[in-house]
Each structure stands twice: as structure tokens, then as C-alpha cells.
Design a protein around this motif. Sequence first.
Motif, PDB file in Angstrom:
ATOM      1  N   GLY A  31      43.633  32.835  36.604  1.00  0.00           N
ATOM      2  CA  GLY A  31      41.885  32.627  36.544  1.00  0.00           C
ATOM      3  C   GLY A  31      41.221  33.493  37.926  1.00  0.00           C
ATOM      4  O   GLY A  31      40.788  34.640  37.291  1.00  0.00           O
ATOM      5  N   VAL A  33      42.524  24.923  40.208  1.00  0.00           N
ATOM      6  CA  VAL A  33      42.696  26.520  40.070  1.00  0.00           C
ATOM      7  C   VAL A  33      41.307  27.064  39.297  1.00  0.00           C
ATOM      8  O   VAL A  33      41.684  26.545  37.772  1.00  0.00           O
ATOM      9  CB  VAL A  33      43.816  27.005  39.347  1.00  0.00           C
ATOM     10  N   LEU A  67      51.163  28.016  41.777  1.00  0.00           N
ATOM     11  CA  LEU A  67      49.599  28.502  42.083  1.00  0.00           C
ATOM     12  C   LEU A  67      48.683  29.405  43.046  1.00  0.00           C
ATOM     13  O   LEU A  67      47.372  30.240  41.882  1.00  0.00           O
ATOM     14  CB  LEU A  67      48.531  27.030  43.155  1.00  0.00           C
ATOM     15  N   ALA A  68      49.066  30.496  42.995  1.00  0.00           N
ATOM     16  CA  ALA A  68      48.384  31.739  44.190  1.00  0.00           C
ATOM     17  C   ALA A  68      48.714  32.257  42.142  1.00  0.00           C
ATOM     18  O   ALA A  68      47.514  33.179  42.164  1.00  0.00           O
ATOM     19  CB  ALA A  68      49.293  32.307  45.078  1.00  0.00           C
ATOM     20  N   ALA A  77      39.758  25.121  34.120  1.00  0.00           N
ATOM     21  CA  ALA A  77      40.079  24.913  35.521  1.00  0.00           C
ATOM     22  C   ALA A  77      41.334  23.765  35.025  1.00  0.00           C
ATOM     23  O   ALA A  77      40.987  23.002  34.573  1.00  0.00           O
ATOM     24  CB  ALA A  77      38.758  24.770  36.900  1.00  0.00           C
ATOM     25  N   GLU A 107      40.450  32.744  42.874  1.00  0.00           N
ATOM     26  CA  GLU A 107      39.999  31.649  44.236  1.00  0.00           C
ATOM     27  C   GLU A 107      40.872  29.844  43.727  1.00  0.00           C
ATOM     28  O   GLU A 107      41.718  30.035  42.480  1.00  0.00           O
ATOM     29  CB  GLU A 107      38.303  31.506  43.850  1.00  0.00           C
ATOM     30  N   LEU A 108      41.514  29.380  44.394  1.00  0.00           N
ATOM     31  CA  LEU A 108      41.778  28.196  44.505  1.00  0.00           C
ATOM     32  C   LEU A 108      41.098  27.509  45.566  1.00  0.00           C
ATOM     33  O   LEU A 108      40.570  27.670  46.409  1.00  0.00           O
ATOM     34  CB  LEU A 108      43.093  28.155  45.080  1.00  0.00           C
ATOM     35  N   THR A 145      48.916  31.615  39.257  1.00  0.00           N
ATOM     36  CA  THR A 145      47.760  31.686  38.184  1.00  0.00           C
ATOM     37  C   THR A 145      46.209  31.584  38.526  1.00  0.00           C
ATOM     38  O   THR A 145      46.112  32.076  37.324  1.00  0.00           O
ATOM     39  CB  THR A 145      48.607  30.048  38.056  1.00  0.00           C
ATOM     40  N   ALA A 146      46.303  31.518  40.021  1.00  0.00           N
ATOM     41  CA  ALA A 146      44.601  32.032  40.909  1.00  0.00           C
ATOM     42  C   ALA A 146      44.765  33.551  40.474  1.00  0.00           C
ATOM     43  O   ALA A 146      43.302  34.031  39.984  1.00  0.00           O
ATOM     44  CB  ALA A 146      44.932  31.699  41.687  1.00  0.00           C
ATOM     45  N   ASP A 166      43.741  33.761  46.646  1.00  0.00           N
ATOM     46  CA  ASP A 166      44.970  33.874  45.816  1.00  0.00           C
ATOM     47  C   ASP A 166      46.171  34.791  47.308  1.00  0.00           C
ATOM     48  O   ASP A 166      46.657  34.099  47.383  1.00  0.00           O
ATOM     49  CB  ASP A 166      45.917  34.437  44.177  1.00  0.00           C
TER      50      ASP A 166
END
Length: 462
Positions: free
Chosen positions: A296, A310, A288-289, A270, A299-300, A291-292, A46
Motif C-alpha cells: 500500500g 489499508v 496489516l502493517a 483499499a 498508511e493504516l 500489507t500497508a 506502517d
Amino acid sequence: MLAAMPTPPEPPGRERGDACPGALRLHAADDGALARVRLPGGLLTDRQASALADAADDLGDTRLDLTSRGNVQLRGLADGCGAALGARLREAGLLPSDRHDRIRNVAASPLSGLDGKGFSDILPWVRELDRLLCASDDLTDLSGRFLFGLDDGRGDITALVPDVTLIATGDGRQALLCFGPGPDALRVAAQDAPRAAVLAAREFLAVLCESGGKAWRVRELAPGLRPSTERLAARLAAAGIGSAPVPRAALPLGSPPAPGAVQGPGGRWAVSVAAPLGRFSSAQWRLLARTAGQDGDGELRVTPWRGVVVPGLTAPVAAARLAALADAGLVTSAASPWHGAGACTGRPGCVKSLADVRADATASLEAARPGSAGTLPVYWSGCERRCGHPGGRWVDVLATGDGYRIAVRREAEDETVTAPAVTTVTTAADLADAVTAARDARPDAHPDTHPTETTSPDGPRD
């Protein structure tokens, strides 16, 4: 002693050297410089994803394009920003070796270890192969287009026809190793697989040296001149790696991950999303970053189908984040007309384009009815080069200067065949219906619809 090989015919379009861009070798496009950041296996943290968004905002046009190798491109870069970009990438761990930047082309099954499918988690292969590549000075002679493929046995990466492919087998303790389209393979121990892939790349370079050829990829060589598994087995044995021949190996052929929630073992989930026409805004990328990093495992995974996975979410969080990503304009369902749709840069970014294909593709997809994604991918191209188009069977929407020519095409290695039925569309109102009809075409006996790298010799896109 190895016998000398006959000199092959010169591959088409090799009048000059490989101009494939990288993070340090920038491509001069009509909308500014372009940088391609290699992400072996599509893996990034991320923090690294945030660093790319910062670079896009501070140095580029605030957008991030995904390529058909799972790499990221930054566009609209100003002249003279190469040093600043390189420093940012080094600090983020995205440029471990300046010399090896362009050869770190490694595609890997993005759902490996996440959904309980496949025969083994191949992420350790990705990391070890990248380490070995960066430690091998002789491999800098590889083209920036040479592709390593690591498949966990589901067949998604095999369908891309990499130059060197590793495929996990049913017991998880062995792997198949093959060149390009095969058909012959070698069976090696799983722990030796990354080192065997490096030796296969060396064998390809040895063939080029002996023949005097200038091919960039295995499939550019005539079948009789391609590297042989017999010679590779001897090279492996000399390095202490045992192997067994597998003549005419039956390689798996699978599908890429669909957008949506992905359930895995142990209650872990995921989310898989795609960018409309393969392009993220920096705001979408940052979402997205976050969220990871917040929900999460940090990691993406960027996929070769211009999407992002993700991992590491719980079921309720996955559902909530998927809804938020859909609200942000990302593709989260296979029923979306945007699923499997792509386009080249077109005008104004490319001087050779005959149309603003991204604007026309957007208008067409927005006009398409829900659930009309069809069975075939579709790709809009601004000229005959068709930079970045899918491989296999696909719908070709080609700008002609007087509208678009639409055809179902099939590519088998270097040969492209156009189906007899060709539709020419000159109005925006007809484009959506014609594309939808073409995407619903019945698959042929070999429904290989997985995108792979195909581009002109001087094309800027993967």
C-alpha cells in the motif's frame, strides 16, 4: 457581556475526576495495567503500527484492542513499564505532547478520499486539528472522553454524535460545525474548520466554567445549558472566522465501512477488515502493517468500528491480501457473524464481570450459521456498566451470573430503552440462536446502529 448561566445538576457518576486512561496514565485492570494510545483520525504509518506490535509483545499480553474512537489499547502491562512505553511511543511519533495525550480524541471518516464518496478529503483537517490541540494548553482541561468528529459528508462520523462535529458540504469549500446532538449548526469556510472546532471546544469549557458544572461531554448537559451556536459565532468572529447560522440543520446519517475490498478512483483499492471482538493478535497486526508498507502507501486507518482500512493497493493485490487476512482470522466480509459483534473485556481481565464474555461470545459466533450477521450490532457485556457498548439500536447480551439476558435496546443520548421482548439464555446451545434472532429484528423508524462511545464513569474502555 455574556450572561451568567444557571448551575446545572451534577452529571451522574461525577463523584471523582475523569479516570480515562491514556498512554501515560495507565488503568489498573485485573489482568495488569492498560494503556490507551490515541490515534487522531485513526491514522498511523506502517512503522508506527509495528512499534505498537513491538510494545504489545515486549511489554503487554501480545494483543491490541481497538476502541470505539479508533484508538488502540495495550493490556496486561507490567507495573513500572510506563516510562518505557512512553519512550517507545515518543520515538514512533505517537506521543507528540505528553500534556495533550488524553484530549487527542478525533474520529474521522475512514474512507475519506479513498472511494470517491464524501464531499472532500478531510485528512488535512485531522492533521491540522491535532496540531492545534497540541498547541493549546487551555484545552488540557477537556475530559479524556471529549470527542471531535470529522465527517466528509457521508454521515458515518455524524452518527457517533461527537461533542464537536465538522461536516464537509457539497461544494467542498465549506463545512458545518455543530455541538453534540445539535440541532443547530454554523457554516464556516473549509480552511477555517479545524480552528473553528478548537474554538468550539473552548466555548464548551467556558460554559462549564460559568456554570460550575463538571460534565465531561456536551450531551451530559441539559439541552438548555449546552453551548449555543450564537455564542460560538461571536467567538469565531472575534478570532476572524466568518460563519452563518444553519438552524435545525439536516445532518447526514450514514453507515460505517463494511469489511471487504474498497474500490476507489484511478484504479486504486483499499482493504477493510475488522478484528474478531475488536482484538488483534500482534501477528495479525503485523500482517496489516506489512500489507500497508509493502503493498500500500504505508498508511493504516483504524476505524471507530474496531476495524482497519489499508489504502493504496491495486485490484489484484487487494484481492490476494484480503484472502490472506481472512486466512489469518480477520473479518473480511459483512456476511460474517463476527461483523458488528463486540464484547467487553470480561473475566479474567475485569474483576466486576460476571462471566468470561469473550469466550462465550466466541463460542456463540462460531456456532452461528454463515450469513447470519443480521441488521443489528451485538455486544456482550459482563455487568450492568456495559463498557464500550454500541449506541443507537443494538442487541444487548448481558451476563447475569446465571446466564445471559438478551434484549434489543435503543439509546438516545443519555436514555436507554429496553424493548419489551427479553430473552434469558442459560445454556451455550441456545445462545447462538437467540442472538441471531435478535440481530434480525426489524429496524425501527430511526435505524441508527452505529457504535459510539458509551461507558460507565470509571470504565476503562472507549
